[in-house]
Design a protein around this motif. Structure first.
Motif, PDB file in Angstrom:
ATOM      1  N   LEU A  38       0.838  -1.199   0.000  1.00 28.00           N
ATOM      2  CA  LEU A  38       0.000   0.000   0.000  1.00 28.00           C
ATOM      3  C   LEU A  38       0.874   1.250   0.000  1.00 28.00           C
ATOM      4  O   LEU A  38       0.567   2.244   0.657  1.00 28.00           O
ATOM      5  N   SER A  39       1.936   1.198  -0.755  1.00 29.67           N
ATOM      6  CA  SER A  39       2.859   2.330  -0.839  1.00 29.67           C
ATOM      7  C   SER A  39       2.121   3.569  -1.342  1.00 29.67           C
ATOM      8  O   SER A  39       1.381   3.514  -2.336  1.00 29.67           O
ATOM      9  N   GLY A  40       2.329   4.686  -0.646  1.00 31.95           N
ATOM     10  CA  GLY A  40       1.703   5.938  -1.055  1.00 31.95           C
ATOM     11  C   GLY A  40       0.222   6.011  -0.782  1.00 31.95           C
ATOM     12  O   GLY A  40      -0.437   6.967  -1.204  1.00 31.95           O
ATOM     13  N   ALA A  41      -0.340   5.040  -0.081  1.00 35.91           N
ATOM     14  CA  ALA A  41      -1.781   5.036   0.194  1.00 35.91           C
ATOM     15  C   ALA A  41      -2.136   6.132   1.192  1.00 35.91           C
ATOM     16  O   ALA A  41      -1.310   6.571   1.992  1.00 35.91           O
ATOM     17  N   ASP A  42      -3.388   6.556   1.154  1.00 43.18           N
ATOM     18  CA  ASP A  42      -3.872   7.629   2.017  1.00 43.18           C
ATOM     19  C   ASP A  42      -4.818   7.038   3.057  1.00 43.18           C
ATOM     20  O   ASP A  42      -5.928   6.611   2.741  1.00 43.18           O
ATOM     21  N   PHE A  43      -4.336   7.001   4.321  1.00 42.94           N
ATOM     22  CA  PHE A  43      -5.138   6.500   5.434  1.00 42.94           C
ATOM     23  C   PHE A  43      -5.516   7.647   6.368  1.00 42.94           C
ATOM     24  O   PHE A  43      -5.770   7.431   7.547  1.00 42.94           O
ATOM     25  N   THR A  44      -5.572   8.839   5.858  1.00 42.81           N
ATOM     26  CA  THR A  44      -5.860  10.002   6.693  1.00 42.81           C
ATOM     27  C   THR A  44      -7.186   9.834   7.427  1.00 42.81           C
ATOM     28  O   THR A  44      -8.218   9.496   6.816  1.00 42.81           O
ATOM     29  N   HIS A  45      -7.152  10.046   8.741  1.00 43.50           N
ATOM     30  CA  HIS A  45      -8.340  10.028   9.598  1.00 43.50           C
ATOM     31  C   HIS A  45      -9.082   8.689   9.593  1.00 43.50           C
ATOM     32  O   HIS A  45     -10.281   8.650   9.878  1.00 43.50           O
ATOM     33  N   VAL A  46      -8.396   7.597   9.298  1.00 40.33           N
ATOM     34  CA  VAL A  46      -9.060   6.299   9.389  1.00 40.33           C
ATOM     35  C   VAL A  46      -9.262   5.928  10.849  1.00 40.33           C
ATOM     36  O   VAL A  46      -8.559   6.390  11.738  1.00 40.33           O
ATOM     37  N   VAL A  47     -10.238   5.072  11.094  1.00 38.16           N
ATOM     38  CA  VAL A  47     -10.451   4.469  12.410  1.00 38.16           C
ATOM     39  C   VAL A  47     -10.023   3.025  12.266  1.00 38.16           C
ATOM     40  O   VAL A  47     -10.693   2.234  11.596  1.00 38.16           O
ATOM     41  N   ALA A  48      -8.880   2.685  12.863  1.00 34.47           N
ATOM     42  CA  ALA A  48      -8.262   1.400  12.547  1.00 34.47           C
ATOM     43  C   ALA A  48      -7.641   0.745  13.777  1.00 34.47           C
ATOM     44  O   ALA A  48      -6.501   0.269  13.741  1.00 34.47           O
ATOM     45  N   GLY A  49      -8.364   0.714  14.867  1.00 34.91           N
ATOM     46  CA  GLY A  49      -7.856   0.046  16.056  1.00 34.91           C
ATOM     47  C   GLY A  49      -7.607  -1.427  15.798  1.00 34.91           C
ATOM     48  O   GLY A  49      -8.430  -2.105  15.165  1.00 34.91           O
ATOM     49  N   GLN A  50      -6.465  -1.930  16.260  1.00 41.11           N
ATOM     50  CA  GLN A  50      -6.071  -3.335  16.156  1.00 41.11           C
ATOM     51  C   GLN A  50      -5.964  -3.833  14.710  1.00 41.11           C
ATOM     52  O   GLN A  50      -6.033  -5.024  14.447  1.00 41.11           O
ATOM     53  N   ILE A  51      -5.743  -2.932  13.783  1.00 45.08           N
ATOM     54  CA  ILE A  51      -5.521  -3.336  12.397  1.00 45.08           C
ATOM     55  C   ILE A  51      -4.173  -4.049  12.295  1.00 45.08           C
ATOM     56  O   ILE A  51      -3.230  -3.748  13.021  1.00 45.08           O
ATOM     57  N   SER A  52      -4.063  -5.019  11.399  1.00 42.30           N
ATOM     58  CA  SER A  52      -2.798  -5.725  11.195  1.00 42.30           C
ATOM     59  C   SER A  52      -2.191  -5.295   9.864  1.00 42.30           C
ATOM     60  O   SER A  52      -2.755  -5.544   8.800  1.00 42.30           O
ATOM     61  N   LEU A  53      -1.040  -4.644   9.950  1.00 43.45           N
ATOM     62  CA  LEU A  53      -0.277  -4.246   8.770  1.00 43.45           C
ATOM     63  C   LEU A  53       1.140  -4.825   8.856  1.00 43.45           C
ATOM     64  O   LEU A  53       2.090  -4.270   8.328  1.00 43.45           O
ATOM     65  N   SER A  54       1.237  -5.964   9.487  1.00 43.62           N
ATOM     66  CA  SER A  54       2.533  -6.608   9.659  1.00 43.62           C
ATOM     67  C   SER A  54       3.149  -6.950   8.302  1.00 43.62           C
ATOM     68  O   SER A  54       2.469  -7.474   7.405  1.00 43.62           O
ATOM     69  N   GLN A  55       4.429  -6.600   8.143  1.00 45.33           N
ATOM     70  CA  GLN A  55       5.196  -6.868   6.925  1.00 45.33           C
ATOM     71  C   GLN A  55       4.607  -6.198   5.680  1.00 45.33           C
ATOM     72  O   GLN A  55       4.908  -6.588   4.553  1.00 45.33           O
ATOM     73  N   ALA A  56       3.793  -5.185   5.891  1.00 46.52           N
ATOM     74  CA  ALA A  56       3.210  -4.463   4.756  1.00 46.52           C
ATOM     75  C   ALA A  56       4.213  -3.443   4.211  1.00 46.52           C
ATOM     76  O   ALA A  56       5.114  -2.984   4.906  1.00 46.52           O
ATOM     77  N   MET A  57       4.053  -3.098   2.929  1.00 44.87           N
ATOM     78  CA  MET A  57       4.869  -2.070   2.291  1.00 44.87           C
ATOM     79  C   MET A  57       4.062  -0.779   2.288  1.00 44.87           C
ATOM     80  O   MET A  57       3.042  -0.690   1.594  1.00 44.87           O
ATOM     81  N   LEU A  58       4.530   0.198   3.065  1.00 42.41           N
ATOM     82  CA  LEU A  58       3.761   1.426   3.280  1.00 42.41           C
ATOM     83  C   LEU A  58       4.622   2.674   3.099  1.00 42.41           C
ATOM     84  O   LEU A  58       4.404   3.690   3.751  1.00 42.41           O
ATOM     85  N   GLU A  59       5.588   2.613   2.190  1.00 44.47           N
ATOM     86  CA  GLU A  59       6.422   3.788   1.949  1.00 44.47           C
ATOM     87  C   GLU A  59       5.554   4.975   1.529  1.00 44.47           C
ATOM     88  O   GLU A  59       4.669   4.839   0.668  1.00 44.47           O
ATOM     89  N   ASP A  60       5.848   6.112   2.146  1.00 42.78           N
ATOM     90  CA  ASP A  60       5.179   7.377   1.818  1.00 42.78           C
ATOM     91  C   ASP A  60       3.672   7.333   2.048  1.00 42.78           C
ATOM     92  O   ASP A  60       2.942   8.195   1.538  1.00 42.78           O
ATOM     93  N   ALA A  61       3.188   6.364   2.804  1.00 45.36           N
ATOM     94  CA  ALA A  61       1.761   6.333   3.130  1.00 45.36           C
ATOM     95  C   ALA A  61       1.448   7.454   4.120  1.00 45.36           C
ATOM     96  O   ALA A  61       2.306   7.902   4.878  1.00 45.36           O
ATOM     97  N   ARG A  62       0.192   7.901   4.131  1.00 45.73           N
ATOM     98  CA  ARG A  62      -0.216   9.016   4.980  1.00 45.73           C
ATOM     99  C   ARG A  62      -1.258   8.543   5.992  1.00 45.73           C
ATOM    100  O   ARG A  62      -2.307   7.992   5.601  1.00 45.73           O
ATOM    101  N   PHE A  63      -0.957   8.772   7.270  1.00 46.46           N
ATOM    102  CA  PHE A  63      -1.835   8.338   8.354  1.00 46.46           C
ATOM    103  C   PHE A  63      -2.209   9.521   9.249  1.00 46.46           C
ATOM    104  O   PHE A  63      -2.521   9.328  10.417  1.00 46.46           O
ATOM    105  N   GLY A  64      -2.172  10.719   8.736  1.00 51.66           N
ATOM    106  CA  GLY A  64      -2.432  11.901   9.535  1.00 51.66           C
ATOM    107  C   GLY A  64      -3.777  11.835  10.245  1.00 51.66           C
ATOM    108  O   GLY A  64      -4.810  11.586   9.611  1.00 51.66           O
ATOM    109  N   GLY A  65      -3.766  12.061  11.574  1.00 55.48           N
ATOM    110  CA  GLY A  65      -5.001  12.095  12.336  1.00 55.48           C
ATOM    111  C   GLY A  65      -5.687  10.756  12.493  1.00 55.48           C
ATOM    112  O   GLY A  65      -6.827  10.694  12.970  1.00 55.48           O
ATOM    113  N   ALA A  66      -5.036   9.659  12.124  1.00 51.21           N
ATOM    114  CA  ALA A  66      -5.660   8.343  12.202  1.00 51.21           C
ATOM    115  C   ALA A  66      -5.764   7.871  13.648  1.00 51.21           C
ATOM    116  O   ALA A  66      -4.928   8.206  14.488  1.00 51.21           O
TER     117      ALA A  66
END
Length: 454
Positions: free
Chosen positions: A116-144
């Motif tokens: 999910l490189s470059g993905a936009d997760f801004t303001h998501v509600v993601a308690g206990q989400i599993s992103l183990s070993q995920a590719m998240l370069e430059d992803a955005r999680f502002g306010g999540a």
């Protein structure tokens, strides 16, 4: 919503899109592993024209109703799933570069090993989400809101977590160069063995966070709250730690080479007796680390701490010189052996004599030892003569020899106690002892003055 969309350059028939939306209208969860949804525009804004009663629209989030959906290995490149309800959804192995999940619900969702490189997760509600070993370069999680999320071993280079709630989140073993955590909440987060080089924690809260063994070289903690954080074995080289309170942190064997330390509250006991560079045998870096600590303790008025760091730094210089001398010997570099060997010997002597100008007891020990040595030498030469009385002549009485040696060591002129040195060798010894005494007295005064000033 668009009735056709591009997937890998080819148009998707509107029937395909209708079939997908039809599946969302079913009562059972969607199960479509490997589904190709690249560039699909199903964001909250796009669905608003479908009406609130559309079967695929989630009443809670206003986006797609994908609760419990199985989208493992799905293609989501550039897809817009903003506002989607993906609670407990399975997206393990999904590929969604630059996908948009803005405002989506991803609680307990499984995105393990996804790209999910470059993905936009801004303001998501993601308690206990599993992103183990995920590719998240430059992803955005502002306010999540991502409490207790799992980012273990994830690739997060350049990711942005500004103002995100990451309480208890697991970043163990993550690779997160240049990641931004400004004003984020990382209380009790696990950042063990993570690569956080040049990470930005400005204004973040890391109360009781675990950062043991992490690489934080060049990171910034300006204004961060670090109460009870565990930095044991952490690499804090070149890190900005200015005016922070580390007094409640665990700093056992942490590395500080090149760190910016000024006005930083901490204690010698927190280091576990040595910095990490010394434990690793990197003596040159250890010397730089102790220098940074020395300057910091001086800045907060902790003279005892500064003295300890100064002495440790000098010892690291000696160990480094010894290592260089050994290397020069192995390479048959005699000039290097001479240069580094002389430095090692000189530093070792100064350490023995006065602990690098910090120990009055060692100077006193040197006084006592040298008085005894010169007394023995006077006796061996037989050059001390009793001038008058029935015992006139050479004396070998230990009390006479020690008395003369002690007074000669502590006065500028030979003592007049009824004993006279005779012979060239004895007079030479008297002169040498007098000079040594002057040097030691001056050194004693210098060290005493330093301690009184403290």
């Amino acid at each position: 919503m668009n009735q056709t969309t591009q997937v890998a350059g080819a148009p998707v028939p509107d029937q395909r899109l209708r079939d997908f939306l039809d599946r969302l209208g079913r009562t059972e969860p969607l199960a479509a592993p490997g589904l190709d949804l690249a560039r699909l525009d199903c964001g909250r804004d796009a669905l608003s024209s479908q009406g609130d009663d559309a079967p695929w629209r989630d009443a809670e989030s206003g986006g797609l109703a994908l609760t419990g959906a199985d989208l493992s290995r799905a293609r989501l490149d550039d897809a817009d799933l903003g506002g989607a309800n993906l609670r407990r959804a399975k997206l393990a192995g999904a590929v969604g570069r630059s996908a948009r999940f803005t405002g989506a619900i991803l609680e307990e969702a499984d995105l393990t090993e996804s790209d999910l490189s470059g993905a936009d997760f801004t303001h998501v509600v993601a308690g206990q989400i599993s992103l183990s070993q995920a590719m998240l370069e430059d992803a955005r999680f502002g306010g999540a809101a991502m409490r207790f999320a799992d980012f273990s071993e994830a690739l997060l280079d350049g990711a942005d977590f500004t103002r995100a709630d990451l309480w208890g989140t697991d970043f163990t073993g993550a690779d997160a160069d240049d990641t931004v955590f400004r004003d984020a909440r990382l209380d009790e987060a696990k950042l063990k063995d993570a690569n956080l080089t040049h990470a930005d924690f400005e204004g973040a809260s890391l109360t009781k966070a675990v950062l043991t063994g992490s690489r934080l070289r060049g990171a910034s903690f300006t204004g961060a709250k670090l109460d009870g954080a565990d930095f044991s074995g952490t690499d804090l080289s070149d890190t900005n730690l200015v005016r922070l309170n580390l007094a409640t942190c665990r700093l056992r064997h942490a590395r500080f080479s090149g760190a910016w330390l000024n006005g930083t509250r901490m204690h010698v006991e927190q280091l576990g007796g040595a910095v990490g560079e010394e434990v690793a045998g990197d003596f040159a870096a250890a010397q730089a680390s102790y220098l940074a600590l020395e300057q910091n303790w001086k800045s907060i008025g902790d003279q005892d701490g500064a003295s300890w760091a100064y002495k440790r730094g000098r010892r690291m210089g000696r160990h480094h010189a010894g290592a260089q001398a050994k290397a020069s010997w192995a390479a048959r570099n005699w000039r290097g052996v001479t240069r580094h060997g002389y430095r090692w010997i000189a530093d070792r002597f100064v350490e023995w004599l006065c602990d690098y100008g910090e120990s009055l007891s060692r100077i006193t020990r040197a006084f006592v030892l040298l008085i005894g040595v010169f007394a023995v030498l006077y006796g061996m030469t037989g050059g001390l003569i009793i001038l008058e009385g029935p015992e006139a002549g050479p004396t070998y009485n230990p009390l006479d020899l020690l008395s003369y040696s002690a007074l000669n060591m502590m006065t500028a002129n030979p003592p007049e106690i009824g004993l006279k040195p005779t012979g060239r060798v004895t007079n030479l010894l008297v002169g040498i002892e007098g000079a040594v005494g002057i040097i030691l007295m001056g050194l004693f005064g210098f060290v005493l003055g330093n301690r009184l000033r403290r």
